[in-house]
Design a protein around this motif. Sequence first.
Motif, PDB file in Angstrom:
ATOM      1  N   UNK A  37       0.830  -1.209   0.000  1.00  0.00           N
ATOM      2  CA  UNK A  37       0.000   0.000   0.000  1.00  0.00           C
ATOM      3  C   UNK A  37       0.862   1.255   0.000  1.00  0.00           C
ATOM      4  N   UNK A  38       1.948   1.240   0.769  1.00  0.00           N
ATOM      5  CA  UNK A  38       2.812   2.408   0.820  1.00  0.00           C
ATOM      6  C   UNK A  38       3.451   2.698  -0.533  1.00  0.00           C
ATOM      7  N   UNK A  39       3.859   1.649  -1.233  1.00  0.00           N
ATOM      8  CA  UNK A  39       4.445   1.847  -2.566  1.00  0.00           C
ATOM      9  C   UNK A  39       3.428   2.512  -3.484  1.00  0.00           C
ATOM     10  N   UNK A  40       2.199   2.014  -3.479  1.00  0.00           N
ATOM     11  CA  UNK A  40       1.158   2.597  -4.334  1.00  0.00           C
ATOM     12  C   UNK A  40       0.838   4.033  -3.931  1.00  0.00           C
TER      13      UNK A  40
ATOM     14  N   UNK B 292      -7.762  -2.303  -3.284  1.00  0.00           N
ATOM     15  CA  UNK B 292      -8.457  -1.882  -4.499  1.00  0.00           C
ATOM     16  C   UNK B 292      -8.466  -0.359  -4.604  1.00  0.00           C
ATOM     17  N   UNK B 293      -8.737   0.320  -3.503  1.00  0.00           N
ATOM     18  CA  UNK B 293      -8.762   1.786  -3.498  1.00  0.00           C
ATOM     19  C   UNK B 293      -7.388   2.366  -3.807  1.00  0.00           C
ATOM     20  N   UNK B 294      -6.338   1.756  -3.237  1.00  0.00           N
ATOM     21  CA  UNK B 294      -4.980   2.253  -3.472  1.00  0.00           C
ATOM     22  C   UNK B 294      -4.583   2.096  -4.936  1.00  0.00           C
ATOM     23  N   UNK B 295      -4.925   0.953  -5.539  1.00  0.00           N
ATOM     24  CA  UNK B 295      -4.624   0.747  -6.963  1.00  0.00           C
ATOM     25  C   UNK B 295      -5.356   1.764  -7.824  1.00  0.00           C
TER      26      UNK B 295
END
Length: 514
Positions: free
Chosen positions: A356-359, A380-383
């Motif tokens: 998540x942090x990378x995204x 899904x939200x992060x992507x």
Amino acid sequence: MKKLIKLLKKLLQSRLLVFGLILAVELFWFLIFVTRLVNYSTAISIAFTGLSLLVVLWIINRDDNPAYKMAWIILIMAVPLLGGLFYLAVGHKQPSRKMRRKMEAERLRTENELLQDPEVLKEAGASDRRIEGQMRYISETGGYPVYRNTSARYYQIGEELYQDLLEELKKAEHFIFMEFFIVGEGKMWGSIRQILEEKAKAGVDVRFMYDDLGSVSLLPGGYDRHLEAVGIKSIAFNPFVPFWSLVMNNRDHRKIAVIDGHTAFSGGVNLADEYINEKMRFGHWKDTGFMLKGEGVWNYTVMFLRMWNSFRHTDSSYDPYRPKVWHPGPFEGEGFVQPYGDSPLDDEILAENVYLDILNQARDYVYIFTPYLIVDHEMQSALCLAAKRGVDVRIVTPGIPDKKMVFQLTRSYYPILLKAGVRIFEYTPGFLHAKSYVCDDEIAVVGTINMDYRSLYLHFECGTYFYRSPIVADVKADSLKTMEKSREITLQDTRQGFFGGLFAAVLRVFSPLL
């Protein structure tokens, strides 16, 4: 007729088939017993319904993943007489109390083995404070320091890793530690086992761990005793028991090989012939991995030793296995390397948070390899948000699946991601088993961690976070090369019709339980 008899004998010899039949009988007996009990008495029926309602309230009150809670609540409300009991039997995600107690005791006993050098963190922060924050999170919350002085070599296919692993095993003079999810008899494991036997006879400390359920259909029962007989110290992790139990949820999905403390291998590659395309399953098998040499190997050594000593106390101290004990000279390597493990023992979803942090921090691109795409709302939200911010988000999944239902579930996530601007590719030549992220020419993660609920919440996993290491360019180049061999998916490709969409919706609801 002879072929049929031979096939039947082979099936009967399979532990997985026998255990599957036993589990099916147990479930059938359980359903009959509960149904007859409920029909026998209205009071008992009311009691079961009350139990299910109490379980629902318990689930709502738990600090747990919302998708997991929703799946169980729907199941319990749909079959209130059985749902509550079924949750009590298999719904809890954490390992058994006995396993937790052993592993937590070993972790506390050795908590000073992994200490972060503050100067290394300061060096990382000098170029990017956000990266320092991520490394600090992995170090302080996960307990795995970041290192310099570690070289890394990337393998874009299992065959390359296999050849180098053989060569490094042959060089071992003091100890070999190996921990794998799947082991299957054949060319790959046969050649590795031969070296391990030879090294054990020569006095090398050889230890081998494998997940019993991961290998249940590939190895005979009691295989750890066979290895012990030839001098290879062995543990079958969490032995498979043919009874409905939450204990079977938690598997050791790690792939680790440590040689003399200064060399380590990891990635997606297990020890079976399909991983080196010696046996064809689901087309061409695409997998990745890496080799580390240097200070960063220590994290993998401690990861292995903690697991080993939790079940077979062998070492009063880990000091004899440090990287420089058998490599007194200096180590070389560019950039920063941070191997880490994730465990269902705690409530920290470390592996997912790293992704998540990378995204969330990406500026230009994120390229992802994953065999399974079964994501919760947060992922899904992060992507989607990264793509909407203008980040070039691309995901590569298999073109030929190993599990058709899971593949259909993976595809059910495509439409919303595509509409947000995420690009999705399916690896046309066959099955992609690799698990990696690469971002902005600076960050890469390669390891054992799938983008599915089991990897992120239930299994023991491991990965390595690379920052400004030459391996980052190798992961990016492999990602682009793999996409050229893959078919890009469009919204039109995701149309399933009414019944297909309905089935996908049901799968989505119960995806945390699969």
